[in-house]
Write a protein that holds these residues in place. Structure first.
Motif, PDB file in Angstrom:
ATOM      1  N   GLY A  29       0.824  -1.203   0.000  1.00  7.41           N
ATOM      2  CA  GLY A  29       0.000   0.000   0.000  1.00  7.41           C
ATOM      3  C   GLY A  29       0.853   1.246   0.000  1.00  7.41           C
ATOM      4  N   ALA A  30       0.195   2.363  -0.175  1.00  4.44           N
ATOM      5  CA  ALA A  30       0.895   3.637  -0.230  1.00  4.44           C
ATOM      6  C   ALA A  30      -0.079   4.758   0.072  1.00  4.44           C
ATOM      7  CB  ALA A  30       1.514   3.847  -1.611  1.00  4.44           C
ATOM      8  N   GLU A  31       0.451   5.867   0.579  1.00  2.00           N
ATOM      9  CA  GLU A  31      -0.373   7.044   0.814  1.00  2.00           C
ATOM     10  C   GLU A  31      -0.360   7.891  -0.458  1.00  2.00           C
ATOM     11  OE1 GLU A  31      -0.277  10.872   3.743  1.00  2.00           O
ATOM     12  OE2 GLU A  31       0.285   8.918   4.563  1.00  2.00           O
ATOM     13  N   LEU A  32      -1.545   8.285  -0.889  1.00  2.00           N
ATOM     14  CA  LEU A  32      -1.639   9.077  -2.116  1.00  2.00           C
ATOM     15  C   LEU A  32      -1.575  10.560  -1.813  1.00  2.00           C
ATOM     16  CD1 LEU A  32      -4.440   7.205  -4.082  1.00  2.00           C
ATOM     17  CD2 LEU A  32      -2.010   7.332  -4.635  1.00  2.00           C
ATOM     18  N   ASP A  33      -0.666  11.229  -2.459  1.00  2.00           N
ATOM     19  CA  ASP A  33      -0.553  12.675  -2.370  1.00  2.00           C
ATOM     20  C   ASP A  33      -1.733  13.271  -3.151  1.00  2.00           C
ATOM     21  OD1 ASP A  33       0.086  15.384  -2.971  1.00  2.00           O
ATOM     22  OD2 ASP A  33       2.228  14.945  -2.778  1.00  2.00           O
ATOM     23  N   PRO A  34      -2.477  14.200  -2.557  1.00  2.00           N
ATOM     24  CA  PRO A  34      -3.618  14.802  -3.265  1.00  2.00           C
ATOM     25  C   PRO A  34      -3.243  15.428  -4.608  1.00  2.00           C
ATOM     26  CG  PRO A  34      -3.595  15.494  -0.970  1.00  2.00           C
ATOM     27  CD  PRO A  34      -2.333  14.716  -1.208  1.00  2.00           C
ATOM     28  N   ARG A  35      -1.974  15.773  -4.793  1.00  2.00           N
ATOM     29  CA  ARG A  35      -1.546  16.347  -6.069  1.00  2.00           C
ATOM     30  C   ARG A  35      -1.564  15.305  -7.197  1.00  2.00           C
ATOM     31  NH1 ARG A  35       3.806  18.973  -3.725  1.00  2.00           N
ATOM     32  NH2 ARG A  35       3.704  16.926  -2.800  1.00  2.00           N
ATOM     33  N   ARG A  36      -1.692  14.015  -6.842  1.00  2.00           N
ATOM     34  CA  ARG A  36      -1.792  12.958  -7.852  1.00  2.00           C
ATOM     35  C   ARG A  36      -3.222  12.811  -8.384  1.00  2.00           C
ATOM     36  NH1 ARG A  36       2.479   9.657  -8.576  1.00  2.00           N
ATOM     37  NH2 ARG A  36       4.151   9.722  -7.066  1.00  2.00           N
ATOM     38  N   LEU A  37      -4.174  13.498  -7.762  1.00  2.00           N
ATOM     39  CA  LEU A  37      -5.566  13.422  -8.202  1.00  2.00           C
ATOM     40  C   LEU A  37      -5.706  13.956  -9.618  1.00  2.00           C
ATOM     41  CD1 LEU A  37      -8.592  12.908  -7.466  1.00  2.00           C
ATOM     42  CD2 LEU A  37      -8.672  15.309  -6.790  1.00  2.00           C
ATOM     43  N   VAL A  38      -6.332  13.166 -10.488  1.00  2.00           N
ATOM     44  CA  VAL A  38      -6.605  13.594 -11.859  1.00  2.00           C
ATOM     45  C   VAL A  38      -8.008  14.175 -11.932  1.00  2.00           C
ATOM     46  CG1 VAL A  38      -6.915  12.808 -14.249  1.00  2.00           C
ATOM     47  CG2 VAL A  38      -5.033  11.893 -12.856  1.00  2.00           C
ATOM     48  N   ALA A  39      -8.994  13.426 -11.409  1.00  2.00           N
ATOM     49  CA  ALA A  39     -10.386  13.886 -11.498  1.00  2.00           C
ATOM     50  C   ALA A  39     -11.261  13.141 -10.501  1.00  2.00           C
ATOM     51  CB  ALA A  39     -10.919  13.667 -12.910  1.00  2.00           C
ATOM     52  N   ARG A  40     -12.328  13.807 -10.109  1.00  2.00           N
ATOM     53  CA  ARG A  40     -13.401  13.184  -9.320  1.00  2.00           C
ATOM     54  C   ARG A  40     -14.633  13.135 -10.203  1.00  2.00           C
ATOM     55  NH1 ARG A  40     -12.855  14.674  -3.182  1.00  2.00           N
ATOM     56  NH2 ARG A  40     -10.715  15.362  -3.210  1.00  2.00           N
ATOM     57  N   HIS A  41     -15.328  12.000 -10.148  1.00  2.00           N
ATOM     58  CA  HIS A  41     -16.564  11.896 -10.923  1.00  2.00           C
ATOM     59  C   HIS A  41     -17.575  12.864 -10.327  1.00  2.00           C
ATOM     60  CE1 HIS A  41     -20.172  10.248 -12.757  1.00  2.00           C
ATOM     61  NE2 HIS A  41     -19.381   9.620 -13.607  1.00  2.00           N
ATOM     62  N   PRO A  42     -18.342  13.583 -11.165  1.00  2.00           N
ATOM     63  CA  PRO A  42     -19.265  14.587 -10.636  1.00  2.00           C
ATOM     64  C   PRO A  42     -20.444  14.006  -9.843  1.00  2.00           C
ATOM     65  CG  PRO A  42     -19.534  14.356 -13.002  1.00  2.00           C
ATOM     66  CD  PRO A  42     -18.340  13.539 -12.617  1.00  2.00           C
ATOM     67  N   ILE A  43     -20.770  12.730 -10.044  1.00  2.00           N
ATOM     68  CA  ILE A  43     -21.919  12.137  -9.359  1.00  2.00           C
ATOM     69  C   ILE A  43     -21.512  10.913  -8.536  1.00  2.00           C
ATOM     70  CG2 ILE A  43     -24.167  11.001  -9.706  1.00  2.00           C
ATOM     71  CD1 ILE A  43     -24.311  12.634 -12.371  1.00  2.00           C
ATOM     72  N   LEU A  44     -20.732  10.014  -9.125  1.00  2.00           N
ATOM     73  CA  LEU A  44     -20.376   8.749  -8.495  1.00  2.00           C
ATOM     74  C   LEU A  44     -19.216   8.923  -7.521  1.00  2.00           C
ATOM     75  CD1 LEU A  44     -20.509   6.535 -11.695  1.00  2.00           C
ATOM     76  CD2 LEU A  44     -22.342   6.991 -10.055  1.00  2.00           C
ATOM     77  N   ASP A  45     -19.071   7.973  -6.624  1.00  2.00           N
ATOM     78  CA  ASP A  45     -17.987   7.974  -5.645  1.00  2.00           C
ATOM     79  C   ASP A  45     -16.733   7.369  -6.283  1.00  2.00           C
ATOM     80  OD1 ASP A  45     -16.489   8.045  -3.332  1.00  2.00           O
ATOM     81  OD2 ASP A  45     -17.431   6.274  -2.463  1.00  2.00           O
ATOM     82  N   LEU A  46     -16.214   8.055  -7.306  1.00  2.00           N
ATOM     83  CA  LEU A  46     -15.043   7.579  -8.028  1.00  2.00           C
ATOM     84  C   LEU A  46     -14.070   8.731  -8.246  1.00  2.00           C
ATOM     85  CD1 LEU A  46     -16.694   5.452 -10.878  1.00  2.00           C
ATOM     86  CD2 LEU A  46     -15.615   4.605  -8.790  1.00  2.00           C
ATOM     87  N   ALA A  47     -12.799   8.403  -8.214  1.00  2.00           N
ATOM     88  CA  ALA A  47     -11.754   9.378  -8.510  1.00  2.00           C
ATOM     89  C   ALA A  47     -10.633   8.654  -9.239  1.00  2.00           C
ATOM     90  CB  ALA A  47     -11.227  10.016  -7.234  1.00  2.00           C
ATOM     91  N   THR A  48      -9.871   9.386 -10.026  1.00  2.00           N
ATOM     92  CA  THR A  48      -8.707   8.813 -10.698  1.00  2.00           C
ATOM     93  C   THR A  48      -7.456   9.533 -10.218  1.00  2.00           C
ATOM     94  OG1 THR A  48      -9.040  10.298 -12.585  1.00  2.00           O
ATOM     95  CG2 THR A  48      -9.977   8.082 -12.760  1.00  2.00           C
ATOM     96  N   PHE A  49      -6.353   8.778 -10.169  1.00  2.00           N
ATOM     97  CA  PHE A  49      -5.073   9.304  -9.722  1.00  2.00           C
ATOM     98  C   PHE A  49      -3.996   8.953 -10.737  1.00  2.00           C
ATOM     99  CE2 PHE A  49      -7.568   8.945  -5.926  1.00  2.00           C
ATOM    100  CZ  PHE A  49      -7.182  10.037  -5.158  1.00  2.00           C
ATOM    101  N   ARG A  50      -2.998   9.793 -10.859  1.00  2.00           N
ATOM    102  CA  ARG A  50      -1.851   9.549 -11.731  1.00  2.00           C
ATOM    103  C   ARG A  50      -0.800   8.808 -10.913  1.00  2.00           C
ATOM    104  NH1 ARG A  50      -1.904  14.017 -13.673  1.00  2.00           N
ATOM    105  NH2 ARG A  50      -2.853  13.464 -15.643  1.00  2.00           N
ATOM    106  N   LEU A  51      -0.490   7.580 -11.338  1.00  2.00           N
ATOM    107  CA  LEU A  51       0.498   6.763 -10.640  1.00  2.00           C
ATOM    108  C   LEU A  51       1.576   6.336 -11.625  1.00  2.00           C
ATOM    109  CD1 LEU A  51      -1.917   4.413  -8.653  1.00  2.00           C
ATOM    110  CD2 LEU A  51      -0.920   6.579  -7.907  1.00  2.00           C
ATOM    111  N   SER A  52       2.806   6.664 -11.325  1.00  2.00           N
ATOM    112  CA  SER A  52       3.914   6.271 -12.185  1.00  2.00           C
ATOM    113  C   SER A  52       4.343   4.844 -11.854  1.00  2.00           C
ATOM    114  CB  SER A  52       5.099   7.217 -11.985  1.00  2.00           C
ATOM    115  OG  SER A  52       5.620   7.050 -10.673  1.00  2.00           O
ATOM    116  N   ASN A  53       5.088   4.222 -12.763  1.00  2.00           N
ATOM    117  CA  ASN A  53       5.636   2.889 -12.484  1.00  2.00           C
ATOM    118  C   ASN A  53       6.551   2.926 -11.271  1.00  2.00           C
ATOM    119  OD1 ASN A  53       4.286   1.614 -14.563  1.00  2.00           O
ATOM    120  ND2 ASN A  53       5.919   1.995 -16.048  1.00  2.00           N
ATOM    121  N   THR A  54       7.306   4.011 -11.110  1.00  2.00           N
ATOM    122  CA  THR A  54       8.192   4.153  -9.952  1.00  2.00           C
ATOM    123  C   THR A  54       7.390   4.181  -8.657  1.00  2.00           C
ATOM    124  OG1 THR A  54       9.769   5.377 -11.297  1.00  2.00           O
ATOM    125  CG2 THR A  54       9.978   5.603  -8.908  1.00  2.00           C
ATOM    126  N   PHE A  55       6.300   4.932  -8.626  1.00  2.00           N
ATOM    127  CA  PHE A  55       5.445   5.005  -7.435  1.00  2.00           C
ATOM    128  C   PHE A  55       4.912   3.619  -7.091  1.00  2.00           C
ATOM    129  CE2 PHE A  55       1.268   5.285  -5.496  1.00  2.00           C
ATOM    130  CZ  PHE A  55       1.486   6.153  -4.446  1.00  2.00           C
TER     131      PHE A  55
END
Length: 173
Positions: free
Chosen positions: A5-31
């Protein structure tokens, strides 16, 4: 993904779905590697082909009822629940998976790890939905949706197809 596991930095957030409880994050292979994780799914062509009624899919997640956050004794020591079941209806903005048939399901951990029928599976949101793509002797999981909600009584879950998401992780709605 599986691992420590890992703690996600909020700066990795790409988008939150406007209605659903979904979000996307940018994760590199290194991360991912540094966190002791690995990505097991692929999407070769964007968007992946939407599911069809009756198609067999795999999905899983971490139901809140089985989390041991406070190290409390638990009747079940299942932390990850996974299912292989059919898509039962496909709509433009979501598809429905199930019924899950939990009463007839088997557990890889024996009867002690069986999930009781009509249990609250809240917490599965965010779990991937996969189809298995076979090519000769090789099989690979292809990500085709993300669970966003479930219905306890009817033992079904709902997921939006990736047709509602752009390749950069932002949502169309």
């Amino acid at each position: 993904m599986s691992g420590r596991g890992a703690e996600l930095d909020p700066r990795r957030l790409v988008a939150r779905h406007p209605i659903l409880d979904l979000a996307t994050f940018r994760l590199s292979n290194t991360f991912i590697t540094t966190a002791g994780l690995h990505a097991a799914a692929t999407i070769i062509h964007w968007p992946p082909r939407p599911p069809i009624d009756g198609e067999k899919v795999l999905f899983g997640g971490y139901p809140g009822v089985y989390r041991n956050e406070n190290e409390k004794p638990s009747e079940y020591d299942v932390t990850f629940a996974h299912f292989g079941v059919s898509v039962n209806s496909v709509h433009e903005d979501h598809f429905t998976i199930g019924p899950l048939g939990i009463a007839e399901a088997f557990s890889l951990g024996g009867d002690r790890n069986r999930i009781p029928p009509q249990v609250d599976l809240g917490g599965l949101s965010g779990g991937g939905v996969f189809r298995v793509i076979e090519s000769g002797l090789i099989a690979r999981p292809e990500l085709l949706g993300i669970v966003y909600e479930g219905h306890q009584q009817f033992e079904v879950v709902f997921a939006p197809p990736f047709t509602s998401m752009r390749p950069d992780g932002t949502f169309l709605q």
